[in-house]
Design an enzyme around this catalytic site. Structure first.
Site, PDB file in Angstrom:
ATOM      1  N   LEU A  40       0.845  -1.207   0.000  1.00 50.66           N
ATOM      2  CA  LEU A  40       0.000   0.000   0.000  1.00 50.66           C
ATOM      3  C   LEU A  40       0.878   1.254   0.000  1.00 50.66           C
ATOM      4  O   LEU A  40       0.495   2.308  -0.481  1.00 50.66           O
ATOM      5  CB  LEU A  40      -0.902  -0.001   1.233  1.00 50.66           C
ATOM      6  N   GLY A  41       2.046   1.126   0.642  1.00 45.83           N
ATOM      7  CA  GLY A  41       2.941   2.272   0.723  1.00 45.83           C
ATOM      8  C   GLY A  41       4.320   1.792   1.127  1.00 45.83           C
ATOM      9  O   GLY A  41       4.469   0.696   1.685  1.00 45.83           O
TER      10      GLY A  41
ATOM     11  N   LYS B  35       1.926  -1.979   9.101  1.00 47.79           N
ATOM     12  CA  LYS B  35       3.097  -1.149   8.791  1.00 47.79           C
ATOM     13  C   LYS B  35       4.308  -1.808   9.450  1.00 47.79           C
ATOM     14  O   LYS B  35       4.398  -1.871  10.676  1.00 47.79           O
ATOM     15  CB  LYS B  35       2.891   0.270   9.322  1.00 47.79           C
TER      16      LYS B  35
ATOM     17  N   VAL C  23       7.386  -0.456   5.311  1.00 45.20           N
ATOM     18  CA  VAL C  23       6.533  -0.863   4.193  1.00 45.20           C
ATOM     19  C   VAL C  23       5.162  -1.182   4.769  1.00 45.20           C
ATOM     20  O   VAL C  23       5.059  -1.655   5.919  1.00 45.20           O
ATOM     21  CB  VAL C  23       7.146  -2.070   3.442  1.00 45.20           C
TER      22      VAL C  23
ATOM     23  N   PHE D  96      12.183   3.407   5.751  1.00 46.72           N
ATOM     24  CA  PHE D  96      12.391   2.354   6.752  1.00 46.72           C
ATOM     25  C   PHE D  96      11.106   1.602   7.077  1.00 46.72           C
ATOM     26  O   PHE D  96      10.987   0.972   8.120  1.00 46.72           O
ATOM     27  CB  PHE D  96      12.951   2.979   8.041  1.00 46.72           C
TER      28      PHE D  96
ATOM     29  N   ASP E  53       4.030  16.284   8.925  1.00 46.89           N
ATOM     30  CA  ASP E  53       4.131  15.752   7.559  1.00 46.89           C
ATOM     31  C   ASP E  53       2.751  15.656   6.922  1.00 46.89           C
ATOM     32  O   ASP E  53       2.417  14.675   6.258  1.00 46.89           O
ATOM     33  CB  ASP E  53       4.826  14.389   7.553  1.00 46.89           C
TER      34      ASP E  53
ATOM     35  N   GLY F 120       8.150   3.478   2.666  1.00 44.68           N
ATOM     36  CA  GLY F 120       9.009   4.616   3.024  1.00 44.68           C
ATOM     37  C   GLY F 120      10.442   4.116   3.109  1.00 44.68           C
ATOM     38  O   GLY F 120      10.730   2.971   2.751  1.00 44.68           O
TER      39      GLY F 120
END
Ligand SMILES: Cc1cnc(Nc2ccc(CC#N)cc2)nc1Nc1cc(C2CC2)[nH]n1
Length: 318
Positions: free
Chosen positions: A28-29, A51, A35, A33, A147, A31
């Site tokens: 789904l996403g 996550k 996933v 560090f 963010d 970064g």
């Protein structure tokens, strides 16, 4: 980094994550560090998003950063507009946050969609109001997200348009009244001027990002984006922004005033989340009609009057 929260109530389960969940579909996403994968809880059949966060990053133990993210998710649990934390697992190398699954995905997709699939101003009024309620809940606990961007605002459903969920508290911090956070954080296009000039970060830093978010959701245009990161930073520090007729065609004046109340260089002069929720743009009983020029309005009114006279005449004849 100071201002990390260090205490959580959620137990960190040590049994294998895959004993209780089945991974589904593609990522789904992702970064630097982390996933994020969709998963299904075997006992209930319910969908979640897992996550997977690496504890060691660039040779450093970053477990305390992850505990901070968990503590903020727990503190924000009472807000319906912050993604819910379900369970946490820990292995030697990772911590897994099992969170509520928001099926509608990132609002980013609809910000850049074609006109017919893009948000209407009325959609944006409702969604921004929800985002502000979530942000206000954080700010009341002196927590800043740092963010806020379309990629971190999810929808429970995209069609029909559902509700928002604020995600990714990886950069979030408790804004300690004494200490000041002077670290470059956030995503260039959405970061506030004070972050670029290493001045104190506050809840007002999030409000700048809400202003940029509103601009992008209404127009599909990222107001400060330059050809390079440096150009983007210069546009932000100079508050170099346009509200062109082309980009804002059909968008009301109160919407533009709302954005201008947030994209103010001096953080102390930006309106707060609670003030945003009282702004006329978010409180007009009927949606804010785009202000047309008076000549067009006069012509339309005359046409309406003529039509009424014709109808009345027709009625009278019969
Ligand atoms: C359908 C879907 C599509 N795309 C993303 N993107 C995404 C954006 C930011 C982050 C960053 C984070 N965190 C993770 C994924 N999340 C989705 N559902 C989620 C995602 C989640 C929780 C937040 C993970 N619940 N439902």
């Amino acid at each position: 980094m100071s201002c990390l929260l260090s205490h959580t109530h959620t137990p960190l389960r040590e049994e294998p994550f895959l004993s209780s969940y089945r991974l589904v579909g593609k990522e789904l996403g992702r970064g630097k560090f982390a996933v994020v994968r969709k998963c299904v809880e075997l006992s209930s059949g319910k969908e979640y998003a897992a996550k997977f966060l690496r504890k060691r990053r660039k040779g450093e133990d970053c477990r305390s950063d992850i505990i901070n993210e968990i503590a903020i998710l727990e503190m924000a649990r009472l807000s319906p507009y912050v993604v819910d934390l379900h369970e946490v697992y820990e292995t030697n190398s990772e911590i897994v946050l099992v969170m509520e699954y928001a099926a509608g995905g990132e609002i980013f997709e609809q910000c850049v969609a074609d006109q017919d699939e893009a948000f209407t101003e009325k959609d944006v009024v409702r969604l921004i109001s929800q985002i502000l309620q979530g942000v206000l809940h954080l700010h009341r606990s002196n927590v800043v997200h740092l963010d806020l961007k379309p990629q971190n605002i999810l929808l429970t459903s995209s069609s029909p348009l559902g509700d928002i969920r604020i995600v990714d508290f990886g950069l979030s911090r408790q804004v300690d009244a004494i200490k000041e956070i002077r670290e470059i954080l956030g995503t260039p296009e959405y970061v506030a001027p004070e972050v670029l000039s290493y001045e104190p970060i506050s809840t007002a830093t999030d409000m700048w990002s809400v202003g940029v978010l509103t601009y992008v959701m209404l127009t599909g245009v990222s107001p400060f984006l330059g050809d390079t990161k440096q150009e983007t930073f210069l546009n932000i520090s100079q508050v170099n922004i346009q509200y062109s007729q082309e980009d804002f065609q059909g968008i009301s004046e109160p919407a533009i005033d709302f954005i201008k109340s947030l994209l103010v260089k001096n953080p102390r002069k930006r309106i707060r989340a609670d003030q945003c929720l009282k702004h006329p743009w978010l409180n007009s009983a009927t949606e804010s009609e785009p202000l047309k020029d008076t000549a067009v309005e006069k012509e339309e009114r005359e046409a309406e009057v003529t039509e009424e006279i014709v109808l009345l005449a027709a009625y009278t004849v019969h």
